[in-house]
Design an enzyme around this catalytic site. Structure first.
Site, PDB file in Angstrom:
ATOM      1  N   SER A 144       0.806  -1.218   0.000  1.00 45.91           N
ATOM      2  CA  SER A 144       0.000   0.000   0.000  1.00 45.91           C
ATOM      3  C   SER A 144       0.840   1.270   0.000  1.00 45.91           C
ATOM      4  O   SER A 144       1.617   1.493  -0.907  1.00 45.91           O
ATOM      5  CB  SER A 144      -0.969  -0.051   1.183  1.00 45.91           C
ATOM      6  OG  SER A 144      -1.871   1.008   1.113  1.00 45.91           O
ATOM      7  N   HIS A 145       0.715   2.049   1.043  1.00 43.48           N
ATOM      8  CA  HIS A 145       1.360   3.361   1.116  1.00 43.48           C
ATOM      9  C   HIS A 145       2.762   3.286   1.719  1.00 43.48           C
ATOM     10  O   HIS A 145       3.407   4.318   1.883  1.00 43.48           O
ATOM     11  CB  HIS A 145       0.482   4.269   1.965  1.00 43.48           C
ATOM     12  CG  HIS A 145       0.108   3.602   3.258  1.00 43.48           C
ATOM     13  ND1 HIS A 145      -0.795   2.572   3.308  1.00 43.48           N
ATOM     14  CD2 HIS A 145       0.550   3.765   4.518  1.00 43.48           C
ATOM     15  CE1 HIS A 145      -0.902   2.145   4.555  1.00 43.48           C
ATOM     16  NE2 HIS A 145      -0.100   2.845   5.308  1.00 43.48           N
ATOM     17  N   ASP A 192      -2.352   6.465  -3.454  1.00 43.26           N
ATOM     18  CA  ASP A 192      -1.202   5.844  -2.791  1.00 43.26           C
ATOM     19  C   ASP A 192      -0.540   4.761  -3.643  1.00 43.26           C
ATOM     20  O   ASP A 192      -0.863   4.601  -4.821  1.00 43.26           O
ATOM     21  CB  ASP A 192      -1.634   5.264  -1.434  1.00 43.26           C
ATOM     22  CG  ASP A 192      -2.502   4.032  -1.592  1.00 43.26           C
ATOM     23  OD1 ASP A 192      -3.238   3.962  -2.587  1.00 43.26           O
ATOM     24  OD2 ASP A 192      -2.429   3.128  -0.733  1.00 43.26           O
ATOM     25  N   LYS A 235     -11.331  -0.253  -1.284  1.00 45.28           N
ATOM     26  CA  LYS A 235     -11.460   1.187  -1.421  1.00 45.28           C
ATOM     27  C   LYS A 235     -10.834   1.580  -2.747  1.00 45.28           C
ATOM     28  O   LYS A 235     -10.086   0.806  -3.332  1.00 45.28           O
ATOM     29  CB  LYS A 235     -10.834   1.912  -0.238  1.00 45.28           C
ATOM     30  CG  LYS A 235      -9.391   1.572   0.051  1.00 45.28           C
ATOM     31  CD  LYS A 235      -8.980   2.261   1.346  1.00 45.28           C
ATOM     32  CE  LYS A 235      -7.568   1.868   1.756  1.00 45.28           C
ATOM     33  NZ  LYS A 235      -7.543   0.999   2.927  1.00 45.28           N
ATOM     34  N   ASP A 295      -0.760   1.565  -4.055  1.00 40.95           N
ATOM     35  CA  ASP A 295      -1.562   0.571  -4.783  1.00 40.95           C
ATOM     36  C   ASP A 295      -2.891   1.130  -5.283  1.00 40.95           C
ATOM     37  O   ASP A 295      -3.738   0.375  -5.771  1.00 40.95           O
ATOM     38  CB  ASP A 295      -1.793  -0.676  -3.926  1.00 40.95           C
ATOM     39  CG  ASP A 295      -2.580  -0.364  -2.672  1.00 40.95           C
ATOM     40  OD1 ASP A 295      -2.499   0.775  -2.166  1.00 40.95           O
ATOM     41  OD2 ASP A 295      -3.298  -1.264  -2.193  1.00 40.95           O
ATOM     42  N   ASP A 344      -5.559   2.568  -3.812  1.00 40.42           N
ATOM     43  CA  ASP A 344      -6.877   2.477  -3.164  1.00 40.42           C
ATOM     44  C   ASP A 344      -7.186   3.680  -2.272  1.00 40.42           C
ATOM     45  O   ASP A 344      -8.325   3.876  -1.883  1.00 40.42           O
ATOM     46  CB  ASP A 344      -7.046   1.154  -2.400  1.00 40.42           C
ATOM     47  CG  ASP A 344      -5.979   0.927  -1.360  1.00 40.42           C
ATOM     48  OD1 ASP A 344      -5.053   1.764  -1.244  1.00 40.42           O
ATOM     49  OD2 ASP A 344      -6.058  -0.107  -0.656  1.00 40.42           O
ATOM     50  N   ARG A 345      -6.168   4.486  -1.968  1.00 41.52           N
ATOM     51  CA  ARG A 345      -6.439   5.654  -1.124  1.00 41.52           C
ATOM     52  C   ARG A 345      -6.623   6.911  -1.967  1.00 41.52           C
ATOM     53  O   ARG A 345      -6.176   6.952  -3.116  1.00 41.52           O
ATOM     54  CB  ARG A 345      -5.273   5.901  -0.177  1.00 41.52           C
ATOM     55  CG  ARG A 345      -5.097   4.810   0.827  1.00 41.52           C
ATOM     56  CD  ARG A 345      -4.033   5.171   1.848  1.00 41.52           C
ATOM     57  NE  ARG A 345      -4.038   4.149   2.886  1.00 41.52           N
ATOM     58  CZ  ARG A 345      -3.529   4.294   4.086  1.00 41.52           C
ATOM     59  NH1 ARG A 345      -2.957   5.429   4.425  1.00 41.52           N
ATOM     60  NH2 ARG A 345      -3.586   3.313   4.977  1.00 41.52           N
TER      61      ARG A 345
HETATM   62  C1  G1P Z   1      -4.150   1.511   8.135  1.00 40.88           C
HETATM   63  C2  G1P Z   1      -5.365   2.403   8.254  1.00 40.88           C
HETATM   64  C3  G1P Z   1      -6.615   1.608   7.957  1.00 40.88           C
HETATM   65  C4  G1P Z   1      -6.498   0.967   6.584  1.00 40.88           C
HETATM   66  C5  G1P Z   1      -5.216   0.167   6.498  1.00 40.88           C
HETATM   67  C6  G1P Z   1      -4.987  -0.386   5.096  1.00 40.88           C
HETATM   68  O1  G1P Z   1      -4.235   0.459   9.062  1.00 40.88           O
HETATM   69  O2  G1P Z   1      -5.449   2.984   9.531  1.00 40.88           O
HETATM   70  O3  G1P Z   1      -7.723   2.454   8.025  1.00 40.88           O
HETATM   71  O4  G1P Z   1      -7.589   0.121   6.330  1.00 40.88           O
HETATM   72  O5  G1P Z   1      -4.096   0.977   6.840  1.00 40.88           O
HETATM   73  O6  G1P Z   1      -4.879   0.618   4.146  1.00 40.88           O
HETATM   74  P1  G1P Z   1      -3.496   0.472  10.501  1.00 40.88           P
HETATM   75  O7  G1P Z   1      -2.039   0.725  10.232  1.00 40.88           O
HETATM   76  O8  G1P Z   1      -4.094   1.617  11.261  1.00 40.88           O
HETATM   77  O9  G1P Z   1      -3.801  -0.865  11.094  1.00 40.88           O
HETATM   78 ZN    ZN Z   2      -3.319   1.327  -0.356  1.00 38.35          ZN
END
Ligand code: G1P
Ligand code: ZN
Length: 543
Positions: A113-114, A277, A376, A279, A281-282
């Site tokens: 992801s990010h 981000d 998302k 991947d 999805d954000r």
């Molecule tokens: C974080 C975000 C959560 C999101 C997840 C995946 O998780 O807070 O809302 O679904 O990334 O993108 P966390 O690191 O808080 O467990």
């Molecule tokens: Zn992501």
């Protein structure tokens, strides 16, 4: 066929977190590490055999190698057909769309992801089910259990599949289709949104800046925004996906999408700024000199959904993760629809969508989505905003201000304390869990506590219970403080503190967020003795 059975021993750390298994690249590069996890997926999802599997990732370092490994193992495990994105690319939302459209039995998505990428960066792998959504907890548990018992995995030896070229290939009895990663997704967007109206707006001079952060949305955004909708060439910046995201942190927030954010606060700011981000999805959305919190964004989309063709029939319901602000609750109340409060993580929305209890949902962490897929969706949120803007003709700032005047404003912030000692973090949480319930009906710094608990969720569709999902401190005036530990980090622990207060009075809706919430921020730090436990006086990130 020449299936090889490779002996292996289990790793004890393959428990998926909030969103799949995330580790540093060198961890995944250990002999058998990736293979063990992939075999654990195949062992836990027998319906993949003889069926279609979707594979793709966000293009980060190790994406290519991992995909070749997965393809060989898929062939050995009896998968009939694999759809893989060209160059190994599939944004997370596109993977979900492809799984659903082609009736696949599931998908393997490679992404952290990010989180930053590169040889020393993060890598991740997760399984999405036939509905296109992240594996539910019972399945991730089963995969973890399987990983602990694993004695061998199956593979075949073959040449690498040329992922750079679309086409159909064969590995033993398995067919591999290298597909255009954008096509299905772009078609789905064209079904949901009024592309003509958005085109007209761009033609009339509307200016958008979209920061793809050298991550996966570059090709998607260029094709949809610039080529199909006629946004000016160069609207999408940092559009080339890179294995290390250009050395950046592909997280669309005010700190990391700096280039675009600076432009949005400049004298010659475009009408709208957005970023996605690693991947895809954000999403983050800004107007000129104006930041839209993700929680407000969800509420505005919900309130205006019927302006958009794909949602013209109205919403069956909405949902938000527990720490997300209650802004959307106000909209649901006025629309007379249900609003569900789920634990953090997208996997909890899937059942609600499958049962048609909700149409829109979101999280404070820059995630918004709908039942069009089961993830998302960053670019989808941007298109949703564009569609609303094209219909209303107002600025983003005016739309949000008007929204607050109708529904009230939920001041909201999240303070993160990153990379703290794991033990100190869990001691802090258990200390809080034991002292907070005693505060009910008492006053803290002049604010009366209405409730304090550990959030536990019972899924209304399948009855499954997810306990210990964060500690809530709820005040009588509607303000809230929430504490939880991140489930996506790969180093130490991250304490997240979410703080919210409601303001119905229009004359008091234009304050600075940190100032408006100052009392509660102070309470949040004091009650948990954050400085004492973490050794940090200030959070590392404030959003
Ligand atoms: C974080 C975000 C959560 C999101 C997840 C995946 O998780 O807070 O809302 O679904 O990334 O993108 P966390 O690191 O808080 O467990
Ligand atoms: Zn992501």
């Amino acid at each position: 066929m020449s299936i090889q059975t490779v002996s292996t021993t289990p790793f004890d750390d393959q428990k998926p977190g909030t969103s799949g298994l995330r580790k540093k690249v060198p961890v995944f590069q250990q002999p058998h590490y990736l293979e063990n996890f992939v075999q654990s997926i195949f062992n836990s999802v027998p319906e993949l055999e003889g069926n279609t599997l979707v594979v793709g990732g966000d293009g980060r370092y190790y994406n290519d190698d991992a995909i070749q490994t997965i393809l060989r193992m898929a062939a050995a495990n009896g998968i009939a057909r694999v759809l893989v994105g060209q160059h190994g690319y599939l944004s997370t939302p596109a993977a979900s769309a492809v799984i659903r459209k082609h009736g696949a039995a599931g998908g393997i998505i490679l992404s952290a992801s990010h989180n930053p990428g590169g040889p020393k960066g993060d890598f991740g792998i997760k399984f999405n089910a036939a509905n296109g959504g992240p594996a539910v907890e019972s399945l991730t548990e089963a995969i973890f259990e399987a990983s602990k018992r694993l004695e061998h995995y199956l593979s075949v030896s073959c040449e690498d599949i040329p992922l750079g070229e679309a086409g159909t290939y064969q590995i033993e009895a398995m067919q591999v289709e290298v597909i255009d990663p954008v096509e299905d997704y772009a078609n789905l967007m064209a079904e949901l949104f009024d592309f003509d109206a958005i085109r007209g707006m761009f033609k009339a001079g509307f200016r958008l800046r979209f920061d793809a952060m050298h991550a996966i949305t570059g090709p998607y955004a260029r094709r949809i925004l610039e080529q199909e909708l006629g946004a000016a060439a160069g609207t999408v910046i940092n559009a080339e996906p890179k294995p290390d995201f250009g050395g950046g942190h592909p997280d669309p927030n005010l700190a990391h999408a700096r280039e675009m954010v600076d432009e949005m606060y400049s004298d010659d700011a475009p009408d709208m700024g957005a970023a996605s981000d690693g991947d895809g999805d954000r999403n983050m959305v800004l107007g000129r000199h104006f930041f839209v919190t993700p929680s407000d964004s969800l509420a505005v989309l919900a309130a205006n959904a019927t302006l958009v063709p794909g949602y013209a029939a109205g919403l069956s319901g909405v949902a938000r993760s527990m720490p997300t602000s209650c802004a959307v609750d106000q909209v649901a109340r006025s629309l007379g629809i249900d609003c569900y409060e789920t634990p953090t993580g997208w996997k909890f929305f899937g059942n609600l969508m499958d049962a048609d209890r909700i149409t829109l949902c979101g999280e404070e962490s820059f995630g918004t989505g709908s039942a069009h897929i089961r993830e998302k969706d960053g670019l989808w949120a941007v298109l949703f905003w564009l569609n609303i803007l094209a219909v209303k003709g107002d600025s983003i700032k005016d739309i949000v201000h008007h929204h607050w005047s109708v529904y009230g404003r939920n001041y909201y912030t999240r303070h993160d304390y990153e990379d703290i000692d794991s033990e100190a973090a869990s001691t802090l949480m258990s200390m809080l869990g034991s002292i907070l319930p005693n505060q009910v009906d008492r006053e803290i710094a002049g604010y009366k506590v209405k409730a304090a608990d550990q959030f536990s969720y019972t899924d209304p569709v399948d009855g499954s219970v997810s306990a210990n999902q964060g500690i809530r401190l709820l005040f009588e005036n509607g303000a809230r403080i929430v504490y939880r530990l991140s489930g996506t980090g790969t180093q130490g622990a991250t304490l997240r503190i979410y703080i919210e207060a409601y303001e119905a009075d229009v004359t008091r809706q234009d304050q600075d967020t940190q100032q408006a919430l100052a009392d509660y921020i102070e309470i949040a730090r004091e009650v948990a003795d954050v400085a004492g436990y973490t050794g940090m006086d200030e959070p590392t990130v404030i959003t």
